[in-house]
Design an enzyme around this catalytic site. Structure first.
Site, short mmCIF file in Angstrom:
data_model
loop_
_atom_site.label_atom_id
_atom_site.label_comp_id
_atom_site.label_asym_id
_atom_site.label_seq_id
_atom_site.Cartn_x
_atom_site.Cartn_y
_atom_site.Cartn_z
CB ILE A 106 -0.95 -0.06 1.36
CG1 ILE A 106 -0.24 -0.05 2.83
CG2 ILE A 106 -2.11 -1.03 1.20
CD1 ILE A 106 -1.17 0.05 3.84
CG ASP A 107 0.16 4.31 -2.76
OD1 ASP A 107 0.76 3.41 -3.42
OD2 ASP A 107 -1.05 4.96 -3.17
CE LYS A 108 6.70 9.13 3.21
NZ LYS A 108 7.66 10.25 2.68
CB THR B 259 -2.40 4.27 1.85
OG1 THR B 259 -2.75 4.99 0.68
CG2 THR B 259 -3.40 3.25 2.30
NE ARG C 298 -2.84 8.56 -3.94
CZ ARG C 298 -1.62 8.58 -3.92
NH1 ARG C 298 -0.71 7.53 -3.83
NH2 ARG C 298 -0.81 9.98 -4.14
#
Length: 306
Positions: free
Chosen positions: A136-138, A140, A237
């Protein structure tokens, strides 16, 4: 390993770095320009400038340099491990933490913390990403499953391929979504205008996001639960921005005028999968981070007064 590209009539006259970035999505424009500067990229056997305009039948040969070996250090990052057994673990990643090391960013990642707290991690993804099955993104927050051995790793990856893993996220978006639920089925790939971003593009990979409204704040904001059917880079996103409701706080896909909350308001709250050894279905839930919860309470209080 070298790669060779032959320029067609349709590509002639365009900049070398732009065309190559479209042909090989794994390389950013910056990487390609570095290849040119350092002589790792030749056109017809010769070095060229970054601004070189391509000609039909030009032969581009790229010999990327071997990545420098990195030593990944174990760090005490006090990770919140929600579940652990001999095969798998589930960790609640905080907002602001990168999942695994990369050149130029070798400390403070989830992997650094896992190496301190966990004795065994699968080795399928190599030394840079031990145990990492998905990301998962930084910015998030939320739940990730981690494999402790190769049997577990292969099983969890196959479940992702089969789209049988349960992944539900909470997101705060700009705008008033009038309908209560919907499905976004739109392919995602590298943005043609900005190689640092993803976007909905015809030649992209199949991507499906289901969403359901769980709260509205006037006409300005909507709280949604998103369920991933696929797992493309920045999928929620990109998809929410594509239908006109970008995530609050998103510096890459959000509007210029958004809340400064240190990144997108997105939390991976529910994760479920079949255990690789017992075949039992396991599901976990992580409450929203304190700052996300506080933001929602602030919005609710503000809009209740209107």
């Amino acid at each position: 390993m070298s790669e060779t590209f032959l320029i067609t009539a349709e590509q002639k006259g365009q900049r070398l770095d732009k065309v190559l970035g479209a042909l090989q999505e794994e390389w950013s424009r910056g990487q390609i320009q570095t290849f040119i500067d350092e002589g790792h990229l030749l056109v017809n056997g010769e070095k060229v400038k970054k601004t070189y305009k391509l000609k039909e039948n030009d032969e581009i040969v790229v010999n990327p340099p071997e990545p420098e070996p990195l030593e990944i250090l174990a760090e005490d990052l006090n990770l919140e491990i929600v579940y652990e057994d001999a095969d798998v673990l589930v960790v609640n990643k905080p907002k602001g933490m990168v999942v695994h090391p990369a050149p130029g960013h070798t400390t403070g990642t989830l992997v650094n913390g896992l190496m301190h707290q966990v004795t065994d991690l699968s080795g399928i993804n190599g030394v840079m990403r031990p145990g990492i099955v998905h990301r998962i993104d930084k910015d998030t927050s939320g739940l990730l499953m981690v494999a402790k051995n190769d049997l577990a790793h292969e099983s969890l990856v196959q479940q992702l391929v089969d789209k049988s893993v349960t992944r539900r996220y909470i997101a705060l978006v700009h705008g008033h979504i009038p309908h209560d639920k919907g499905t976004i089925d739109a392919p995602i790939g590298r943005d043609k205008k900005d190689r640092q971003k993803m976007g909905v593009v015809d030649e992209g990979k199949h991507a499906v996001t289901h969403f359901q409204v769980i709260g509205r704040f006037g006409v300005d904001y909507t709280l949604v639960q998103c369920r991933l059917e696929t797992g493309r880079t920045h999928q929620i996103r990109v998809h929410m921005n594509y239908i006109g409701y970008p995530l609050v706080g998103d510096p890459k896909y959000g509007p210029k005028k958004t809340m400064d909350i240190g990144g997108q308001a997105l939390h991976a709250g529910v994760l479920g999968f079949v255990h690789p050894r017992t075949n039992e279905y396991l599901e976990f839930e992580a409450p929203m981070p304190q700052e996300f919860d506080a933001l929602l309470n602030e919005l609710k209080s503000s809009y209740d007064k209107k």
